[in-house]
Scaffold this motif. Structure first.
Motif: not given
Lengths: 246, 246
Positions: A146, A222, B64-66, A224, B68, A227, A142
């Motif tokens: 991403l 950012q 998904r991230w942000g 997450d 994207r 991730i 990811k």
DNA sequence: TTCCAAGGTTGATCTGGATCAAGTTTTCAC
DNA sequence: GTGAAAACTTGATCCAGATCAACCTTGGAA
């Protein structure tokens, strides 16, 4: 194997819940090796005859294709690696080399496979371990797909700071060239990116990381949960691709 | 659930070796759902309360991230997906949506976890399945890090041809925009790359792939057992990230 | 302590692939 | 069938990151 090695291994999630007798049985067929720095002890494509455990030193997992090469993970003690290949009795997908002098335990794959048919608690541990490894690589994929390189660098540096206990300053656990390859970029680009991050809350001093403005750096990275972790279930650290600890 | 669903599920490697009684127990707590096309039935971050099995239709796993988004895998029947999350009782790392009308079996994760403590053969199957999934994602990560987009496209197309039985011509199993995202590139770039591969042994006609010169295309793609498979151990297709079947 | 090799930085340049902007074709709902 | 949206293609441009080349810094080994 040295007697003082045993408790360290026993402490791993993978071996914690099996019976003492079974653990000892597994250990008697295993042995320890000391490797010098820079030795490639696993070549991708070779049959996975042993599960490996790093007790001391550190190990790089890397992949080759054609003339190219990239770092897939770094393994720090105490952790297992290449569990999946041993279990499937399949060729290693990655090569491994020592990053420094290292002490490694080798457990014959066949004994491992026999054991989880005999010891239910062990098979549950293997399941949990493999699931954790899987999720670890998915997180990795990811990040690669991403995030751009600046975001990967920033989130890596923040994650390390958090793993170290939320410290403001720490030393990179690995060489920059290795880190660059792990993050999917060139050393030159990492160097430039680190410099560019000054002004976004980061300061580098050689291998020393100083977070001057966590809020700013966080806004950029950012981070997450899905991730960068941590994973909810207690993963500990006996993992194949411990991206969160790299 | 329809009675005719059962044999299909039972046939999966994951459920093949457990006792009939245990299989039936698992199935009675499970149920089937029909989803319309384009429905997001799993959102990343949600608790993984069910193991999913696609019986009909197909499913996209994406992240998904942000702002994207990227495609991580496509799942075709009959396959399980998100096994690792169900087992660890952890949040989904990926979202899932139907690519077409789909029939999905849901098995409660808690029943699954209880079952592999009761049925040794089942726990061995889970171990094998997870190890296969893990290796599948590692292959995926290797392609992303070691190959450029042209090489990824070429090796993907060759792999598909081989999976279809070494055919010279076949139809892409998925839309090009999806394929592009899976391969880590933009639709525009995929389009141009496909055109550029004419002259390297490939001819496209809409979604139809025609391999005009396999040797030439192979030289360019440099397929590798350790990336493109197949894996030696009988993996079948009950996998989480079946990159080889995408 | 000195030297040398390896790691790291910096600058200049190049390029693979992204982005933006029109088109064109296909698909599908009505 | 027809219209509209979605998928796909094509072209122009841009930019992140790679490459190439030079230099500086560091850490061992002799």
């Amino acid at each position: 194997m040295r007697p003082e090695d045993l408790p360290e291994i026993r402490h791993l999630h993978l071996f914690r819940d099996m019976t003492q007798a079974n653990f000892e049985a597994l250990m008697t067929s295993s042995y320890a090796l000391n490797f010098p720095q820079g030795l490639e002890m696993i070549r991708q494509g070779d049959p996975a005859d042993f599960l490996h455990i790093v007790l001391e030193g550190s190990v790089e997992l890397f992949a080759r294709w054609g003339g190219r090469e990239c770092t897939m993970a770094m393994v720090q003690p105490v952790s297992t690696f290449i569990l999946a290949a041993s279990i499937r009795d399949a060729p290693y997908l990655m090569s491994a080399r020592t990053l420094e002098r290292a002490r490694i335990i080798l457990i014959p794959s066949s004994d491992l496979r026999a054991m989880f048919r005999r010891d239910t608690e062990f098979s549950v541990s293997v399941i949990n371990e493999l699931a954790a490894c899987y999720r670890s690589v998915v997180r990795n994929a990811k990040t690669l797909k991403l995030r751009n390189s600046r975001e990967r660098v920033a989130s890596y540096l923040l994650r390390q700071s958090i793993l170290a206990g939320g410290v403001v300053s720490y030393t990179l656990p690995v060489e920059k060239r290795l880190l660059a390859s792990y993050l999917g970029m060139t050393p030159e680009n990492l160097s430039r990116t680190l410099k560019a991050l000054e002004g976004d809350g980061l300061k580098m001093d050689g291998a020393r990381v100083i977070i001057t403005d966590r809020a700013k750096l966080t806004a950029l990275a950012q981070p997450d949960k899905l991730i960068d972790g941590p994973d909810v279930a207690g993963n500990e650290n006996g993992a194949g691709l411990p991206s969160t600890r790299l």
